[in-house]
Write a protein that holds these residues in place. Structure first.
Motif, PDB file in Angstrom:
ATOM      1  N   UNK A   5      -3.129   7.330   8.791  1.00  0.00           N
ATOM      2  CA  UNK A   5      -2.738   7.633   7.407  1.00  0.00           C
ATOM      3  C   UNK A   5      -2.958   9.133   7.220  1.00  0.00           C
ATOM      4  N   UNK A  56       1.749   7.887  -0.936  1.00  0.00           N
ATOM      5  CA  UNK A  56       1.362   6.593  -1.510  1.00  0.00           C
ATOM      6  C   UNK A  56       0.949   6.733  -2.977  1.00  0.00           C
ATOM      7  N   UNK A  81      -4.270   0.086  15.182  1.00  0.00           N
ATOM      8  CA  UNK A  81      -3.564  -0.085  13.903  1.00  0.00           C
ATOM      9  C   UNK A  81      -3.178   1.284  13.331  1.00  0.00           C
ATOM     10  N   UNK A 126       5.048   2.675  12.302  1.00  0.00           N
ATOM     11  CA  UNK A 126       5.311   1.231  12.374  1.00  0.00           C
ATOM     12  C   UNK A 126       6.020   0.865  13.677  1.00  0.00           C
ATOM     13  N   UNK A 167      -6.388  -5.818   8.289  1.00  0.00           N
ATOM     14  CA  UNK A 167      -4.984  -6.212   8.139  1.00  0.00           C
ATOM     15  C   UNK A 167      -4.568  -6.137   6.666  1.00  0.00           C
ATOM     16  N   UNK A 207      -4.343  -2.372   5.393  1.00  0.00           N
ATOM     17  CA  UNK A 207      -3.169  -1.656   5.896  1.00  0.00           C
ATOM     18  C   UNK A 207      -1.856  -2.270   5.385  1.00  0.00           C
ATOM     19  N   UNK A 237      -2.489  -2.672   0.820  1.00  0.00           N
ATOM     20  CA  UNK A 237      -2.813  -1.466   0.051  1.00  0.00           C
ATOM     21  C   UNK A 237      -1.992  -0.281   0.558  1.00  0.00           C
ATOM     22  N   UNK A 238      -1.969  -0.105   1.877  1.00  0.00           N
ATOM     23  CA  UNK A 238      -1.282   1.072   2.427  1.00  0.00           C
ATOM     24  C   UNK A 238       0.176   0.797   2.802  1.00  0.00           C
ATOM     25  N   UNK A 239       0.604  -0.418   2.557  1.00  0.00           N
ATOM     26  CA  UNK A 239       2.018  -0.812   2.710  1.00  0.00           C
ATOM     27  C   UNK A 239       2.568  -0.593   4.123  1.00  0.00           C
ATOM     28  N   UNK A 240       1.727  -0.826   5.117  1.00  0.00           N
ATOM     29  CA  UNK A 240       2.208  -0.743   6.506  1.00  0.00           C
ATOM     30  C   UNK A 240       2.810  -2.101   6.853  1.00  0.00           C
TER      31      UNK A 240
END
Lengths: 496, 159
Positions: free
Chosen positions: A35, A43, A400, A407, B141, B144, B147-150
């Motif tokens: 991030x 965001x 992650x 993505x 999970x 991400x 909240x973080x919209x992944x």
């Protein structure tokens, strides 16, 4: 509108809440690998569209400063730079944490970030219009000169062997060439894989060579050793003393000036700034050999520079309307959606808005020091967790975080590959920082070198026909000669 | 003299890779622009050439050091591949996890992967490891994805 009138508008509970919320969100976003500061601000952007202009700007500036500091939290505690700008912080921050001085490292990072941020804001306040004009004089030869100067400084952070440092730097440059050619757009080392067209993801490199290689090094210790309770240093050695911090004032000032100036130049960014400040600090220091072993000088230099970038990056954005990086591009969007159009006319027609940005940035730094001070005791608890538990948890975050940046699982495989490369290099005594620095500046170095050569029929003479680029290239040559000589002297001293 | 042996092997491998990249991979993987003044192959060739030359110099220096210490490779290779078994298993586990995520989804495979990693790294207590893996895996999970919209590709259970 007078500055006092603008200042009066900040005495509002919604603005103060916005600042605190922005800083806290920024720290969390910055601390999470994957991030980036730009993603953190992006965001927040939809939320700020519904806020009054001043609250919105305060929230965004708070998150910008918060995110730039937040990256150092994970860099120090788990050797995983949360942001690209925090990669240089890991060089000394993580060894400090390993020595049981996590809290001291975090405090150094926080207060250096705050001072760096303040200095960056002051530079922005007094020299924005002048510096923007200087930045406009930078063409490809000047950029190349600046990049070359950064690259030659690799010799200074090569550890025991300069040869190993150069090999490591060469690998970084080679990795930077993967993807589409910056001039002609033809493919290079993509092996027919479309995921590599954009080059190797920076985060995959950082997380791989720093965090994953560290996990693999730790794995060599064996399961019994990993399950032992970590030693915690006593509170005296794990606390930053005021006198100790004040001894860093010159280091912080220099690093912040470097950060601000680099920030002004479009497209270079915080990671280059923090590495350049780190190396410059090492060159100035009497303890240059201790850099990389866990000393506060390294953390202070890197952090002061990367937060000072915030002020510098706003210079071309506010004065010329040119966003120098992704963060400022998002900020331009946010300002426009609030009816503020950055550019030369802003200083004539809407000076109140300019003051709003300045004051927001200034207050964000103060709020960062408050939020950070309360947060550090909580963050530093991480190092008290057994490695047998901490390392798997960190690794999940690495996966992650790498995935989150685009993505794409492909980046995770690249991270694994880079981790293995980092592990192999470290196991054989090759330093990692030259690889990372060369990778960061490689693309820009190459495109500016080739652009310059294509621009002028005189070939390499173009670099010496322009005063600024000539000065930078001569500085690069001179610094290389000095470093080679000083390395030889150190070697002879050791042999004697 | 393990370090010199190791240095010669590592330097030799880097030099060999440089030669392969320069003469085989660059011609295959870098699309040339014949009329270009400074083509796309210029910089990669420069980087690989530097790496190769430096690696050769490095190997020569290490061979000289090894000779000075009057040791040779004939005295036996002081290099143990078994040292790296744990690392190979660790990477294999990760690759398996990444493949599994496509079928089971991220949340479920992360929890399973985390349980196995905790055991692999030496954390004792089956129940403790399972609780840590479930709580941490689900929290990460959730943060991400919600909240973080992944966006994670959904697995068989839709998460």
């Amino acid at each position: 509108m007078e500055i006092s009138e603008v200042l009066g508008q900040f005495v509002d509970i919604s603005v103060i809440i916005g600042l605190f919320a922005g800083v806290a969100f920024g720290i969390i976003g910055g601390a999470l690998p994957g991030i980036s500061p730009s993603m953190t601000i992006a965001l927040l952007l939809p939320v700020t569209l519904y806020l009054p202009t001043i609250t919105a700007i305060a929230t965004l500036m708070g998150s910008y400063q918060g995110a730039m500091f937040g990256g150092s939290v994970s860099a120090i505690l788990i050797n995983t730079p949360g942001t690209a700008s925090a990669a240089a912080t890991a060089l000394d921050g993580y060894p400090m944490a390993q020595k049981g001085q996590a809290k001291r490292a975090l405090q150094t990072a926080l207060y250096s970030s705050c001072l760096g941020g303040l200095i960056g804001t002051i530079i922005l306040l007094f020299s924005a219009q002048f510096l923007a004009k200087v930045a406009l004089k930078f063409g490809p030869p000047e950029y190349f000169g600046l990049m070359l100067l950064s690259l030659t400084l690799i010799a200074g952070i090569s550890g025991k062997s300069m040869l190993r440092g150069i090999i490591s730097g060469g690998l970084g440059l080679l990795f930077a060439t993967v993807g589409l050619d910056p001039i002609y757009g033809s493919t290079r080392f993509t092996f027919g894989n479309i995921n590599l067209y954009d080059g190797i993801n920076t985060l995959s490199v950082f997380i791989g060579v720093f965090a994953l290689s560290e996990i693999m090094i730790q794995l060599s210790l064996g399961r019994v050793e990993l399950d032992k309770k970590p030693k915690v240093a006593n509170s005296n050695t794990n606390r930053l003393k005021l006198k100790e911090f004040l001894s860093q004032k010159t280091n912080i000032l220099f690093s912040a000036v470097i950060g601000s100036l680099i920030g002004i130049l479009p497209g270079i960014g915080g990671s280059t700034a923090s590495f350049m400040a780190y190396i410059a600090s090492q060159k100035r220091s009497k303890k240059s050999e201790e850099y990389g072993t866990g000393i506060i000088e390294g953390v202070a230099a890197a952090e002061a520079a990367n937060n000072a970038v915030c002020g510098g990056a706003l210079v071309p954005m506010l004065t010329l309307g040119i966003p120098g990086d992704v963060v400022t591009a998002i900020l331009v969007g946010a300002l426009i959606s609030h009816g503020i159009k950055p550019g030369p006319l802003l200083f004539v027609e809407e000076i109140g808005s300019v003051y709003t940005v300045y004051i927001s940035l200034f207050l964000a730094v103060i709020v960062l020091s408050v939020v950070g001070t309360f947060g550090i005791p909580v963050f530093s608890k991480v190092v008290t967790i057994r490695k047998s538990i901490l390392l798997p948890l960190v690794f999940i975050i690495c996966i992650i975080g790498t995935y989150a940046s685009k993505s794409n699982y492909f980046d995770v495989f690249v991270m694994l590959f880079m981790g293995c490369v980092g592990f192999a290099l470290r196991k054989n005594g090759f330093p990692i920082p030259p690889l990372v620095i060369a990778f960061v500046i490689g693309r820009s170095l190459e495109s500016n070198l080739r652009r310059s050569l294509i621009l002028d029929s005189s070939g390499a003479l173009i670099f010496f026909s322009r005063p600024l680029s000539a000065v930078l290239i001569i500085a690069a040559i001179v610094s290389t000669i000095f470093m080679v000589r000083s390395n030889r002297r150190h070697k002879r001293k050791k042999e004697a | 003299m393990k370090s010199e042996q190791q240095n010669i092997i590592s330097g030799g491998i880097i030099a060999l890779i440089s030669i392969i990249v320069y003469f085989i991979i660059i011609p295959m993987e870098v699309k040339l622009k014949p009329d270009a003044k400074v083509g796309p192959e210029f910089f990669p060739k420069l980087a690989v050439f530097t790496i190769g030359v430096m690696a050769l110099i490095y190997v020569i220096i290490q061979v000289r050091n090894l000779r000075a210490a009057q040791v040779s490779f004939k005295d036996g290779l002081m290099f143990n591949v078994k040292e790296y078994t744990a690392h190979i298993i660790f990477i294999a586990m990760t690759v398996l996890f990444l493949i599994l995520t496509r079928y089971l989804g991220f949340a479920i495979s992360a929890v399973l992967f985390l349980i196995s990693l905790l055991f692999f790294f030496g954390s004792k207590g089956a129940l403790k490891n399972i609780i840590i893996a479930v709580l941490y895996g689900i929290t990460v999970y959730y943060v991400f994805s919600n909240v973080l919209k992944v966006r994670f590709p959904p697995g068989i259970l839709g998460i």
